[in-house]
Design a protein around this motif. Structure first.
Motif, PDB file in Angstrom:
ATOM      1  N   LEU A   1       9.861  -9.571  -4.333  1.00  0.00           N
ATOM      2  CA  LEU A   1       9.145  -8.380  -3.862  1.00  0.00           C
ATOM      3  C   LEU A   1       7.685  -8.691  -3.544  1.00  0.00           C
ATOM      4  CD1 LEU A   1      10.530  -5.555  -6.200  1.00  0.00           C
ATOM      5  CD2 LEU A   1      11.473  -6.441  -4.068  1.00  0.00           C
ATOM      6  N   LEU A   2       7.076  -9.557  -4.350  1.00  0.00           N
ATOM      7  CA  LEU A   2       5.693  -9.971  -4.079  1.00  0.00           C
ATOM      8  C   LEU A   2       5.608 -10.757  -2.773  1.00  0.00           C
ATOM      9  CD1 LEU A   2       4.538 -11.037  -7.663  1.00  0.00           C
ATOM     10  CD2 LEU A   2       3.673  -9.087  -6.358  1.00  0.00           C
ATOM     11  N   ASN A   3       6.581 -11.647  -2.546  1.00  0.00           N
ATOM     12  CA  ASN A   3       6.611 -12.424  -1.299  1.00  0.00           C
ATOM     13  C   ASN A   3       6.815 -11.538  -0.074  1.00  0.00           C
ATOM     14  OD1 ASN A   3       6.205 -14.882  -2.560  1.00  0.00           O
ATOM     15  ND2 ASN A   3       8.387 -15.282  -2.848  1.00  0.00           N
ATOM     16  N   LEU A   4       7.585 -10.458  -0.260  1.00  0.00           N
ATOM     17  CA  LEU A   4       7.821  -9.505   0.835  1.00  0.00           C
ATOM     18  C   LEU A   4       6.665  -8.521   0.997  1.00  0.00           C
ATOM     19  CD1 LEU A   4      11.606  -8.665   0.207  1.00  0.00           C
ATOM     20  CD2 LEU A   4      10.670 -10.042   2.082  1.00  0.00           C
ATOM     21  N   LYS A   5       5.684  -8.625   0.083  1.00  0.00           N
ATOM     22  CA  LYS A   5       4.499  -7.771   0.099  1.00  0.00           C
ATOM     23  C   LYS A   5       4.842  -6.275  -0.050  1.00  0.00           C
ATOM     24  CE  LYS A   5       1.413 -10.827   2.716  1.00  0.00           C
ATOM     25  NZ  LYS A   5       2.095 -12.053   2.365  1.00  0.00           N
ATOM     26  N   ILE A   6       5.805  -6.012  -0.916  1.00  0.00           N
ATOM     27  CA  ILE A   6       6.175  -4.609  -1.175  1.00  0.00           C
ATOM     28  C   ILE A   6       6.026  -4.275  -2.664  1.00  0.00           C
ATOM     29  CG2 ILE A   6       7.707  -4.413   0.827  1.00  0.00           C
ATOM     30  CD1 ILE A   6      10.096  -4.796  -1.076  1.00  0.00           C
ATOM     31  N   ALA A   7       5.197  -5.047  -3.351  1.00  0.00           N
ATOM     32  CA  ALA A   7       4.958  -4.802  -4.776  1.00  0.00           C
ATOM     33  C   ALA A   7       3.607  -5.369  -5.182  1.00  0.00           C
ATOM     34  CB  ALA A   7       6.059  -5.439  -5.625  1.00  0.00           C
ATOM     35  N   SER A   8       3.044  -4.801  -6.241  1.00  0.00           N
ATOM     36  CA  SER A   8       1.778  -5.292  -6.804  1.00  0.00           C
ATOM     37  C   SER A   8       1.829  -5.260  -8.319  1.00  0.00           C
ATOM     38  CB  SER A   8       0.601  -4.430  -6.336  1.00  0.00           C
ATOM     39  OG  SER A   8       0.370  -4.579  -4.962  1.00  0.00           O
ATOM     40  N   LYS A   9       1.245  -6.288  -8.917  1.00  0.00           N
ATOM     41  CA  LYS A   9       1.128  -6.331 -10.377  1.00  0.00           C
ATOM     42  C   LYS A   9      -0.181  -5.650 -10.785  1.00  0.00           C
ATOM     43  CE  LYS A   9       1.945 -10.249 -12.570  1.00  0.00           C
ATOM     44  NZ  LYS A   9       1.724 -11.598 -13.170  1.00  0.00           N
ATOM     45  N   VAL A  10      -0.125  -4.827 -11.838  1.00  0.00           N
ATOM     46  CA  VAL A  10      -1.321  -4.142 -12.325  1.00  0.00           C
ATOM     47  C   VAL A  10      -1.596  -4.535 -13.774  1.00  0.00           C
ATOM     48  CG1 VAL A  10      -1.110  -2.180 -10.772  1.00  0.00           C
ATOM     49  CG2 VAL A  10       0.027  -2.102 -12.993  1.00  0.00           C
ATOM     50  N   LYS A  11      -2.871  -4.550 -14.125  1.00  0.00           N
ATOM     51  CA  LYS A  11      -3.252  -4.910 -15.484  1.00  0.00           C
ATOM     52  C   LYS A  11      -4.131  -3.857 -16.147  1.00  0.00           C
ATOM     53  CE  LYS A  11      -3.077  -9.925 -14.699  1.00  0.00           C
ATOM     54  NZ  LYS A  11      -3.861 -11.192 -14.703  1.00  0.00           N
ATOM     55  N   SER A  12      -4.605  -2.903 -15.355  1.00  0.00           N
ATOM     56  CA  SER A  12      -5.533  -1.917 -15.903  1.00  0.00           C
ATOM     57  C   SER A  12      -5.327  -0.543 -15.276  1.00  0.00           C
ATOM     58  CB  SER A  12      -6.979  -2.369 -15.646  1.00  0.00           C
ATOM     59  OG  SER A  12      -7.261  -2.317 -14.245  1.00  0.00           O
ATOM     60  N   LEU A  13      -5.937   0.446 -15.885  1.00  0.00           N
ATOM     61  CA  LEU A  13      -5.879   1.812 -15.373  1.00  0.00           C
ATOM     62  C   LEU A  13      -6.462   1.885 -13.970  1.00  0.00           C
ATOM     63  CD1 LEU A  13      -5.434   4.868 -15.761  1.00  0.00           C
ATOM     64  CD2 LEU A  13      -7.676   4.961 -16.883  1.00  0.00           C
ATOM     65  N   ASN A  14      -7.578   1.199 -13.737  1.00  0.00           N
ATOM     66  CA  ASN A  14      -8.214   1.218 -12.413  1.00  0.00           C
ATOM     67  C   ASN A  14      -7.294   0.640 -11.341  1.00  0.00           C
ATOM     68  OD1 ASN A  14     -10.553   2.446 -13.261  1.00  0.00           O
ATOM     69  ND2 ASN A  14     -11.646   0.527 -13.653  1.00  0.00           N
ATOM     70  N   ASN A  15      -6.563  -0.444 -11.684  1.00  0.00           N
ATOM     71  CA  ASN A  15      -5.590  -1.027 -10.748  1.00  0.00           C
ATOM     72  C   ASN A  15      -4.567   0.013 -10.318  1.00  0.00           C
ATOM     73  OD1 ASN A  15      -5.284  -4.297 -12.355  1.00  0.00           O
ATOM     74  ND2 ASN A  15      -6.762  -3.568 -10.870  1.00  0.00           N
ATOM     75  N   VAL A  16      -4.023   0.736 -11.308  1.00  0.00           N
ATOM     76  CA  VAL A  16      -2.990   1.740 -11.035  1.00  0.00           C
ATOM     77  C   VAL A  16      -3.551   2.840 -10.144  1.00  0.00           C
ATOM     78  CG1 VAL A  16      -1.443   3.453 -12.054  1.00  0.00           C
ATOM     79  CG2 VAL A  16      -1.790   1.267 -13.203  1.00  0.00           C
ATOM     80  N   CYS A  17      -4.726   3.341 -10.469  1.00  0.00           N
ATOM     81  CA  CYS A  17      -5.339   4.429  -9.699  1.00  0.00           C
ATOM     82  C   CYS A  17      -5.592   4.030  -8.250  1.00  0.00           C
ATOM     83  CB  CYS A  17      -6.644   4.877 -10.360  1.00  0.00           C
ATOM     84  SG  CYS A  17      -6.416   5.640 -11.981  1.00  0.00           S
ATOM     85  N   GLU A  18      -6.114   2.822  -8.058  1.00  0.00           N
ATOM     86  CA  GLU A  18      -6.385   2.331  -6.695  1.00  0.00           C
ATOM     87  C   GLU A  18      -5.108   2.262  -5.873  1.00  0.00           C
ATOM     88  OE1 GLU A  18      -8.306  -1.423  -7.256  1.00  0.00           O
ATOM     89  OE2 GLU A  18     -10.036  -0.515  -8.267  1.00  0.00           O
ATOM     90  N   LEU A  19      -4.029   1.770  -6.490  1.00  0.00           N
ATOM     91  CA  LEU A  19      -2.765   1.627  -5.760  1.00  0.00           C
ATOM     92  C   LEU A  19      -2.109   2.982  -5.458  1.00  0.00           C
ATOM     93  CD1 LEU A  19      -1.315  -1.533  -7.497  1.00  0.00           C
ATOM     94  CD2 LEU A  19      -1.624  -1.249  -5.035  1.00  0.00           C
ATOM     95  N   ILE A  20      -2.253   3.938  -6.362  1.00  0.00           N
ATOM     96  CA  ILE A  20      -1.706   5.275  -6.085  1.00  0.00           C
ATOM     97  C   ILE A  20      -2.381   5.851  -4.842  1.00  0.00           C
ATOM     98  CG2 ILE A  20      -1.467   7.649  -6.905  1.00  0.00           C
ATOM     99  CD1 ILE A  20      -1.345   6.540  -9.766  1.00  0.00           C
ATOM    100  N   LYS A  21      -3.699   5.771  -4.784  1.00  0.00           N
ATOM    101  CA  LYS A  21      -4.453   6.302  -3.635  1.00  0.00           C
ATOM    102  C   LYS A  21      -4.084   5.578  -2.343  1.00  0.00           C
ATOM    103  CE  LYS A  21      -8.458   7.457  -6.500  1.00  0.00           C
ATOM    104  NZ  LYS A  21      -9.861   7.080  -6.813  1.00  0.00           N
ATOM    105  N   LYS A  22      -3.881   4.271  -2.458  1.00  0.00           N
ATOM    106  CA  LYS A  22      -3.641   3.438  -1.275  1.00  0.00           C
ATOM    107  C   LYS A  22      -2.199   3.527  -0.772  1.00  0.00           C
ATOM    108  CE  LYS A  22      -4.384  -1.343   0.269  1.00  0.00           C
ATOM    109  NZ  LYS A  22      -4.788  -2.707  -0.158  1.00  0.00           N
ATOM    110  N   LYS A  23      -1.231   3.660  -1.695  1.00  0.00           N
ATOM    111  CA  LYS A  23       0.190   3.533  -1.324  1.00  0.00           C
ATOM    112  C   LYS A  23       1.002   4.827  -1.452  1.00  0.00           C
ATOM    113  CE  LYS A  23      -0.065  -0.968  -0.635  1.00  0.00           C
ATOM    114  NZ  LYS A  23       0.130  -1.572   0.704  1.00  0.00           N
TER     115      LYS A  23
END
Length: 409
Positions: free
Chosen positions: A355-377
């Motif tokens: 999924l990472l190679n297909l660029k349809i997934a992201s790994k998150v490590k923090s609350l800020n990571n999750v928030c940024e991805l929700i807004k973006k995706k």
């Protein structure tokens, strides 16, 4: 070593009335069916069976396409499907089978496993994923019943555990007639543990059945809300999800977070946690309507996850923020979701790497990571080419497994 294992099994049996009473109270056992684990059945069986065993929902769902194909096979009289959890039993109950019967897997004690085999008369025993039960395998071997391990998965962690008892492990694994591991890592570990006949057939979870149509009920629920789906969540993960929801809702005011807990018996606990954070919560089982002020909708019913994947574009897959090893992300992927996951996905490393190679997934490590991805995706929708590639992989895997299983029927 079998002697000591049997002592442990008998000890468990002695304390089982207390253990099962507690598990029934907390919702982990079915009061009407728990006696199946002691091989006490309401029906009589006279047919030879093709037996499949998987631990819980994920394993059972992965082999349903195989079972549906075998039900059309005239050589197959009866299929026995066993599992250990109430959640898997609830999912199976909703499926219309012609030749398949579900019962709970028995306690792995020598007498009970023998009784189980005498009653159900399996022609072949097919275990899914990493389901290795010493007494059952020992007695299958004694009765010359072929043992097949499909979608076999042995991780580095489980391999090291088996190595603590090398002779015991070799006796068990050398009894396996055929292993069909899901990846090269599992093939290597199975070989080292003593399995002689090994063929890589691929990961069955790549295969997905046709989409479920979103029914009017689910459409009414979402209306014009932006959906952030959180699938197979575990203890402590809802805490971060709730904080992310509160933070993101400041910029996406019609955000609705849908939580699909891995274990629905945790629902009350999740509701208390979310309400303590001043979030407005509704559960699906309550059948209450969602209002504009609803923050979180908890899908606490069995077998409906796919409906929610079809109405969302973004999905966090749980068991990955804690050291559990992750959960299978392929079902939400087939719903065209972008996948968010935490650092602990060793049980599905190969899938997440794809999924990472297909660029349809992201790994998150923090609350800020999750928030940024929700807004973006939150409005994400991946291409048909990606779905086609995964579907083609799944069809090949299914074909490979059916070909090998058919040799034992």
């Amino acid at each position: 070593m079998f002697f000591f294992y049997e002592i442990l099994a008998i000890t468990f049996l002695l304390f089982s009335p207390i253990i099962f009473a507690v598990r029934i109270i907390i919702g982990k056992e079915d009061f009407n069916r728990f006696l199946e684990k002691f091989c006490i059945y309401k029906k009589y069986n006279k047919n030879q069976t093709i037996w499949f065993h998987g631990a819980s929902v994920g394993e059972i769902m992965s082999i349903l396409p195989i079972i549906k194909i075998l039900e059309k096979n005239n050589k197959v009289q009866k299929i026995l499907l066993t599992s250990t959890t109430t959640s898997s039993a609830s999912v199976v109950k909703k499926i219309k089978f012609r030749k398949t019967e579900h019962v709970y897997f028995p306690i792995d004690e020598n007498y009970l496993t023998n009784k189980f085999l005498e009653f159900w008369k399996p022609k072949v025993a097919i275990f899914i994923d990493s389901e290795i039960w010493p007494n059952m395998i020992k007695n299958l071997k004694r009765k010359d019943i072929p043992i097949v391990l499909i979608n076999g998965r042995i991780t580095s962690k489980s391999y090291k555990r088996w190595l603590r008892f090398p002779n015991f492990a070799k006796k068990i694994f050398s009894s396996i007639t055929l292993a069909l591991p899901q990846n090269k890592e599992s093939k290597l570990y199975l070989s080292k543990l003593g399995v002689k006949n090994i063929k890589i057939a691929g990961n069955l979870k790549y295969f997905g059945e046709k989409k479920t149509k979103v029914n009017s009920d689910v459409k009414k629920i979402i209306r014009d809300r932006k959906i952030f789906c959180c699938a197979s969540t575990h203890d402590n993960e809802e805490d971060l999800i709730s904080e992310a929801h509160k933070k993101v809702k400041k910029s996406i005011n019609n955000l609705l977070t849908v939580i699909i807990p891995r274990h629905v018996y945790r629902t009350d606990r999740i509701v208390r946690l979310l309400e303590s954070k001043q979030l407005n919560v509704i559960t699906r089982s309550s059948r209450n309507k969602i209002s504009k002020s609803t923050d979180v909708y908890i899908a606490d019913t069995y077998g409906e996850a796919r409906k929610f994947y079809e109405i969302s574009n973004l999905c966090f897959v749980g068991g990955s923020l804690i050291n559990h090893g992750g959960q299978n992300p392929l079902e939400p992927v087939r719903g065209k979701n972008y996948i968010i996951f935490g650092p602990f996905v060793h049980n599905f490393k190969e899938v997440y790497d794809l999924l990472l190679n297909l660029k349809i997934a992201s790994k998150v490590k923090s609350l800020n990571n999750v928030c940024e991805l929700i807004k973006k995706k939150i409005n994400y929708n991946h291409s048909r080419k990606i779905l086609k590639k995964i579907d083609e992989m799944g069809k090949r895997v299914l074909k490979n497994n059916i070909y090998e299983i058919d040799k034992f029927i």
